[in-house]
Design a protein around this motif. Structure first.
Motif, short mmCIF file in Angstrom:
data_model
loop_
_atom_site.label_atom_id
_atom_site.label_comp_id
_atom_site.label_asym_id
_atom_site.label_seq_id
_atom_site.Cartn_x
_atom_site.Cartn_y
_atom_site.Cartn_z
N ALA A 1 0.83 -1.21 0.00
CA ALA A 1 0.00 0.00 0.00
C ALA A 1 0.86 1.26 0.00
O ALA A 1 0.59 2.21 -0.75
CB ALA A 1 -0.94 -0.01 1.20
N GLU A 2 1.90 1.27 0.82
CA GLU A 2 2.81 2.43 0.85
C GLU A 2 3.51 2.59 -0.49
O GLU A 2 3.68 3.71 -0.98
CB GLU A 2 3.85 2.27 1.96
CG GLU A 2 3.33 2.47 3.36
CD GLU A 2 4.43 2.34 4.41
OE1 GLU A 2 5.63 2.19 4.05
OE2 GLU A 2 4.09 2.37 5.60
N ALA A 3 3.95 1.49 -1.08
CA ALA A 3 4.66 1.54 -2.36
C ALA A 3 3.76 2.06 -3.47
O ALA A 3 4.18 2.88 -4.29
CB ALA A 3 5.19 0.15 -2.71
N LEU A 4 2.52 1.61 -3.49
CA LEU A 4 1.57 2.10 -4.50
C LEU A 4 1.28 3.58 -4.31
O LEU A 4 1.18 4.33 -5.29
CB LEU A 4 0.29 1.29 -4.45
CG LEU A 4 0.39 -0.13 -5.01
CD1 LEU A 4 -0.82 -0.96 -4.63
CD2 LEU A 4 0.58 -0.09 -6.52
N ALA B 1 4.14 -7.39 -3.79
CA ALA B 1 4.11 -5.92 -3.78
C ALA B 1 4.76 -5.36 -5.04
O ALA B 1 4.23 -4.42 -5.65
CB ALA B 1 4.83 -5.40 -2.54
N ALA B 2 5.89 -5.92 -5.45
CA ALA B 2 6.57 -5.44 -6.65
C ALA B 2 5.70 -5.62 -7.88
O ALA B 2 5.64 -4.74 -8.74
CB ALA B 2 7.90 -6.18 -6.83
N ALA B 3 5.00 -6.75 -7.97
CA ALA B 3 4.12 -6.99 -9.11
C ALA B 3 2.98 -5.97 -9.15
O ALA B 3 2.62 -5.47 -10.22
CB ALA B 3 3.56 -8.41 -9.05
N LYS C 1 4.49 -2.57 -10.32
CA LYS C 1 4.81 -2.59 -11.76
C LYS C 1 3.55 -2.61 -12.62
O LYS C 1 3.52 -2.03 -13.70
CB LYS C 1 5.70 -3.79 -12.09
CG LYS C 1 7.12 -3.63 -11.61
CD LYS C 1 7.82 -2.53 -12.38
CE LYS C 1 9.31 -2.57 -12.11
NZ LYS C 1 10.03 -1.63 -12.96
N ALA C 2 2.50 -3.30 -12.15
CA ALA C 2 1.25 -3.34 -12.91
C ALA C 2 0.61 -1.96 -12.99
O ALA C 2 0.10 -1.56 -14.04
CB ALA C 2 0.29 -4.34 -12.28
N ALA C 3 0.67 -1.23 -11.89
CA ALA C 3 0.04 0.09 -11.84
C ALA C 3 0.94 1.19 -12.38
O ALA C 3 0.46 2.18 -12.93
CB ALA C 3 -0.37 0.41 -10.41
N PRO D 1 4.38 0.97 -14.49
CA PRO D 1 5.46 0.20 -15.12
C PRO D 1 6.81 0.90 -15.16
O PRO D 1 7.85 0.24 -15.18
CB PRO D 1 4.95 -0.04 -16.55
CG PRO D 1 3.50 0.27 -16.53
CD PRO D 1 3.24 1.18 -15.38
N GLY D 2 6.83 2.21 -15.15
CA GLY D 2 8.09 2.94 -15.24
C GLY D 2 8.82 3.12 -13.93
O GLY D 2 9.95 3.61 -13.91
N VAL D 3 8.21 2.73 -12.83
CA VAL D 3 8.83 2.90 -11.52
C VAL D 3 9.87 1.81 -11.29
O VAL D 3 9.62 0.64 -11.59
CB VAL D 3 7.77 2.88 -10.40
CG1 VAL D 3 8.39 2.81 -9.02
CG2 VAL D 3 6.87 4.10 -10.51
N THR D 4 11.03 2.19 -10.80
CA THR D 4 12.07 1.23 -10.43
C THR D 4 11.75 0.67 -9.06
O THR D 4 11.47 1.43 -8.13
CB THR D 4 13.45 1.92 -10.41
OG1 THR D 4 13.73 2.40 -11.73
CG2 THR D 4 14.54 0.98 -9.98
N VAL D 5 11.81 -0.65 -8.93
CA VAL D 5 11.52 -1.31 -7.65
C VAL D 5 12.82 -1.89 -7.10
O VAL D 5 13.51 -2.64 -7.79
CB VAL D 5 10.46 -2.42 -7.81
CG1 VAL D 5 10.26 -3.16 -6.49
CG2 VAL D 5 9.15 -1.83 -8.30
N GLU D 6 13.13 -1.53 -5.87
CA GLU D 6 14.35 -1.97 -5.20
C GLU D 6 13.98 -2.82 -3.99
O GLU D 6 13.09 -2.47 -3.23
CB GLU D 6 15.16 -0.75 -4.76
CG GLU D 6 16.44 -1.09 -4.04
CD GLU D 6 17.26 0.15 -3.71
OE1 GLU D 6 18.23 0.02 -2.94
OE2 GLU D 6 16.93 1.24 -4.19
#
Length: 86
Positions: free
Chosen positions: A7-10, A33-35, A38-40, A42-47
């Protein structure tokens, strides 16, 4: 932005964050969470970060993870004591 839940990541990605750091999540939570991020967004980098060591690294790698941070690389580095005299 450091996040401890999907939720925080979104919310961070929705607010314009370029990079979302998912911290201290179990591998299954992390990948879910990463999926979602990325679904919402796509351009965000996930670390992935937090408690990852060489032995557990493969569990944290996946198609929605762009970067993995491993503090153990610097936390356990031996110190070198030296002097320079001119």
């Amino acid at each position: 932005i450091e996040c401890s839940s999907a939720a925080e990541a979104l919310a961070a990605a929705g607010a314009g964050a370029d990079i979302v750091l998912l911290d201290n999540l179990a591998p299954q939570e992390l990948h879910a969470a990463a999926a979602q991020v990325k679904a919402a967004h796509p351009g965000v980098t996930v670390e992935a970060s937090g408690g990852i060591v060489l032995g557990t690294l493969p569990q944290f790698l996946g198609p929605h993870i762009n970067v993995v941070s491993m503090g153990c690389l610097t936390h356990s580095a031996p110190a070198l004591d030296f002097a320079l005299r001119v």
